[in-house]
Every structure is written in C-alpha cells, then in structure tokens.
Design a protein around this motif. Structure first.
Motif, mmCIF file in Angstrom:
data_model
loop_
_atom_site.group_PDB
_atom_site.id
_atom_site.type_symbol
_atom_site.label_atom_id
_atom_site.label_comp_id
_atom_site.label_asym_id
_atom_site.label_seq_id
_atom_site.Cartn_x
_atom_site.Cartn_y
_atom_site.Cartn_z
ATOM 1 N N GLY A 87 0.829 -1.210 0.000
ATOM 2 C CA GLY A 87 0.000 0.000 0.000
ATOM 3 C C GLY A 87 0.858 1.253 0.000
ATOM 4 O O GLY A 87 0.595 2.207 -0.743
ATOM 5 N N GLY A 88 1.910 1.263 0.825
ATOM 6 C CA GLY A 88 2.807 2.412 0.885
ATOM 7 C C GLY A 88 3.560 2.637 -0.411
ATOM 8 O O GLY A 88 3.747 3.772 -0.849
ATOM 9 N N ILE A 89 3.996 1.564 -1.037
ATOM 10 C CA ILE A 89 4.713 1.677 -2.313
ATOM 11 C C ILE A 89 3.792 2.252 -3.393
ATOM 12 O O ILE A 89 4.197 3.115 -4.178
ATOM 13 N N ILE A 90 2.561 1.796 -3.410
ATOM 14 C CA ILE A 90 1.600 2.336 -4.389
ATOM 15 C C ILE A 90 1.367 3.819 -4.127
ATOM 16 O O ILE A 90 1.427 4.642 -5.049
ATOM 17 N N ILE A 91 1.108 4.159 -2.862
ATOM 18 C CA ILE A 91 0.892 5.568 -2.505
ATOM 19 C C ILE A 91 2.112 6.401 -2.877
ATOM 20 O O ILE A 91 1.989 7.508 -3.399
ATOM 21 N N ASN A 92 3.296 5.872 -2.624
ATOM 22 C CA ASN A 92 4.541 6.575 -2.912
ATOM 23 C C ASN A 92 4.745 6.801 -4.420
ATOM 24 O O ASN A 92 5.282 7.818 -4.831
ATOM 25 N N SER A 93 4.300 5.863 -5.233
ATOM 26 C CA SER A 93 4.548 5.917 -6.673
ATOM 27 C C SER A 93 3.505 6.706 -7.460
ATOM 28 O O SER A 93 3.810 7.204 -8.555
ATOM 29 N N VAL A 94 2.311 6.825 -6.946
ATOM 30 C CA VAL A 94 1.229 7.479 -7.691
ATOM 31 C C VAL A 94 1.556 8.928 -8.074
ATOM 32 O O VAL A 94 1.364 9.312 -9.234
ATOM 33 N N PRO A 95 2.062 9.770 -7.152
ATOM 34 C CA PRO A 95 2.364 11.147 -7.576
ATOM 35 C C PRO A 95 3.396 11.228 -8.705
ATOM 36 O O PRO A 95 3.264 12.049 -9.610
ATOM 37 N N LEU A 96 4.416 10.356 -8.674
ATOM 38 C CA LEU A 96 5.411 10.340 -9.753
ATOM 39 C C LEU A 96 4.768 9.912 -11.065
ATOM 40 O O LEU A 96 5.008 10.511 -12.113
ATOM 41 N N TYR A 97 3.944 8.886 -11.006
ATOM 42 C CA TYR A 97 3.262 8.412 -12.211
ATOM 43 C C TYR A 97 2.398 9.535 -12.801
ATOM 44 O O TYR A 97 2.422 9.777 -14.010
ATOM 45 N N ILE A 98 1.665 10.232 -11.944
ATOM 46 C CA ILE A 98 0.817 11.336 -12.408
ATOM 47 C C ILE A 98 1.670 12.445 -13.020
ATOM 48 O O ILE A 98 1.364 12.956 -14.101
ATOM 49 N N SER A 99 2.758 12.802 -12.321
ATOM 50 C CA SER A 99 3.627 13.863 -12.817
ATOM 51 C C SER A 99 4.209 13.528 -14.185
ATOM 52 O O SER A 99 4.188 14.348 -15.102
ATOM 53 N N TYR A 101 3.429 10.851 -16.388
ATOM 54 C CA TYR A 101 2.600 10.318 -17.480
ATOM 55 C C TYR A 101 1.261 11.028 -17.660
ATOM 56 O O TYR A 101 0.809 11.180 -18.791
ATOM 57 N N ALA A 102 0.628 11.468 -16.585
ATOM 58 C CA ALA A 102 -0.652 12.178 -16.741
ATOM 59 C C ALA A 102 -0.404 13.643 -17.095
ATOM 60 O O ALA A 102 -1.082 14.200 -17.957
ATOM 61 N N LEU A 103 0.561 14.266 -16.416
ATOM 62 C CA LEU A 103 0.864 15.665 -16.691
ATOM 63 C C LEU A 103 1.918 15.839 -17.780
ATOM 64 O O LEU A 103 2.092 16.933 -18.308
ATOM 65 N N GLY A 104 2.639 14.778 -18.101
ATOM 66 C CA GLY A 104 3.616 14.810 -19.185
ATOM 67 C C GLY A 104 4.888 15.582 -18.890
ATOM 68 O O GLY A 104 5.521 16.099 -19.812
ATOM 69 N N PHE A 105 5.278 15.670 -17.624
ATOM 70 C CA PHE A 105 6.494 16.398 -17.261
ATOM 71 C C PHE A 105 7.732 15.550 -17.557
ATOM 72 O O PHE A 105 8.381 15.028 -16.673
ATOM 73 N N GLU A 106 8.050 15.424 -18.831
ATOM 74 C CA GLU A 106 9.219 14.633 -19.188
ATOM 75 C C GLU A 106 9.970 15.271 -20.351
ATOM 76 O O GLU A 106 9.436 16.082 -21.102
ATOM 77 N N TYR A 107 11.215 14.900 -20.447
ATOM 78 C CA TYR A 107 12.107 15.342 -21.503
ATOM 79 C C TYR A 107 11.752 14.599 -22.780
ATOM 80 O O TYR A 107 11.410 13.431 -22.707
ATOM 81 N N PRO A 108 11.721 15.175 -23.924
ATOM 82 C CA PRO A 108 12.187 16.480 -24.368
ATOM 83 C C PRO A 108 11.112 17.566 -24.343
ATOM 84 O O PRO A 108 11.415 18.712 -24.648
ATOM 85 N N SER A 111 12.546 20.597 -20.149
ATOM 86 C CA SER A 111 13.996 20.416 -19.999
ATOM 87 C C SER A 111 14.275 19.238 -19.060
ATOM 88 O O SER A 111 13.451 18.881 -18.212
ATOM 89 N N LEU A 112 15.451 18.664 -19.212
ATOM 90 C CA LEU A 112 15.862 17.548 -18.362
ATOM 91 C C LEU A 112 15.904 17.967 -16.890
ATOM 92 O O LEU A 112 15.505 17.203 -16.011
ATOM 93 N N VAL A 113 16.333 19.198 -16.644
ATOM 94 C CA VAL A 113 16.371 19.707 -15.268
ATOM 95 C C VAL A 113 14.949 19.789 -14.702
ATOM 96 O O VAL A 113 14.697 19.367 -13.569
ATOM 97 N N PHE A 114 14.010 20.324 -15.486
ATOM 98 C CA PHE A 114 12.616 20.406 -15.040
ATOM 99 C C PHE A 114 12.066 19.006 -14.759
ATOM 100 O O PHE A 114 11.393 18.781 -13.753
ATOM 101 N N GLN A 115 12.344 18.068 -15.635
ATOM 102 C CA GLN A 115 11.868 16.691 -15.458
ATOM 103 C C GLN A 115 12.394 16.111 -14.149
ATOM 104 O O GLN A 115 11.638 15.502 -13.391
ATOM 105 N N GLU A 116 13.679 16.286 -13.877
ATOM 106 C CA GLU A 116 14.278 15.729 -12.668
ATOM 107 C C GLU A 116 13.715 16.391 -11.411
ATOM 108 O O GLU A 116 13.477 15.722 -10.406
ATOM 109 N N ILE A 117 13.495 17.687 -11.468
ATOM 110 C CA ILE A 117 12.900 18.387 -10.322
ATOM 111 C C ILE A 117 11.469 17.901 -10.097
ATOM 112 O O ILE A 117 11.064 17.621 -8.969
ATOM 113 N N ALA A 118 10.704 17.781 -11.168
ATOM 114 C CA ALA A 118 9.318 17.286 -11.056
ATOM 115 C C ALA A 118 9.292 15.856 -10.530
ATOM 116 O O ALA A 118 8.458 15.512 -9.677
#
Length: 153
Positions: A87-99, A101-108, A111-118
């Motif tokens: 349960g904790g692993i799922i909760i921990n991973s959901v915000p990253l998945y949303i950031s 894949y849902a919000l599309g905060f990825e390179y290119p 920027s790579l810096v923005f992606q890593e910060i997000a």
C-alpha cells in the motif's frame, strides 16, 4: 496516561529516524537505477528503491521502533507488514506516475532539469510524505498493534 503519550511520542520519533534512514536509501537507489539501468523508467526505479528500503524499514522498526509491541506470530506480522508496504509503495509511486505520465512532465517536452525536479518533488517528496502517514497509522494500528496488556502499563 501521560506515560502512554510519552511512549507514543518516543515511538513516533524512532519511526521518523527509521524513515529518514530509509528515505536516504530510497533516494540513492532510485537515482542510481534511474540514471543507469532503468533510464527512462522512473516509476520502476522508484518502485524497486522503495521495496528495498521497505525491507530495511521492517527490520529497523521491528527491532527498534516497535520492539516492545506486536503480538502476532512472525509470519502473520510479516504478511501484514507486506500488505502495508505494498500500500505504501503504491501511494509513494502514484504522484510520480501522475507527474510523468498524466501531466507529461518529461524530456524532451520539458527540460531535463525540469523533469528531474518534477520527478523528485512528486516521488521522493510528495509520495514519501503521503506514504509515511499511511505507514505510521497502519503499523501502529495493525502490524505492531499494542496488546491490551501494553495499554494497561
């Protein structure tokens, strides 16, 4: 009653120390994987890192944070811990998945810096904070539940 409140705060402080240790482990493993063998798979890297840190967390919490508690036989306690961990692993991973894949905060696209910060803010910060609250409550109430005898002390 005051003694019980003090004991609870002592357990919470130990839980936070264990959490800090496991947080550092998670972040180090996550970035090591994400920047090497799991490049382009940030959610997988975080899942693996969190799983490894969770195993360490169980050992530390059982031996130190909740050493005087837990009235389950070991196999039941391990199974309960595994369920809480999942349960904790799922909760921990959901915000990253949303950031990512849902919000599309990825390179290119960004920027790579923005992606890593997000990635860092969504996974190791927001995800870990949400999972920490869940894990404390679940471990305190279910996994390492105080016996009635412990409440009477």
């Amino acid at each position: 009653m005051l003694k019980r409140v003090s004991a609870k705060r002592h357990s919470q402080a130990r839980f936070l120390v264990v959490g800090a240790i496991c947080y550092v482990i998670t972040v180090c493993i996550n970035f090591a994987l994400k920047w090497t063998v799991l490049e382009g798979k940030p959610t997988s890297a975080l899942l693996i890192a969190t799983t490894i840190a969770s195993i360490i967390s169980y050992q530390l919490n059982k031996k130190w944070t909740f050493s005087s508690r837990g009235n389950h036989r070991s196999i039941i306690e391990i199974m309960l811990f595994a369920l809480v961990t999942i349960g904790g692993i799922i909760i921990n991973s959901v915000p990253l998945y949303i950031s990512r894949y849902a919000l599309g905060f990825e390179y290119p696209q960004y920027s790579l810096v923005f992606q890593e910060i997000a990635d860092f803010i969504s996974g190791p910060v927001i995800g870990t904070a949400a999972a920490m609250v869940f894990r404390w409550a679940a471990m305190d109430l279910i996994v390492f539940k105080a016996s009635q005898h412990n409440h009477d002390k």
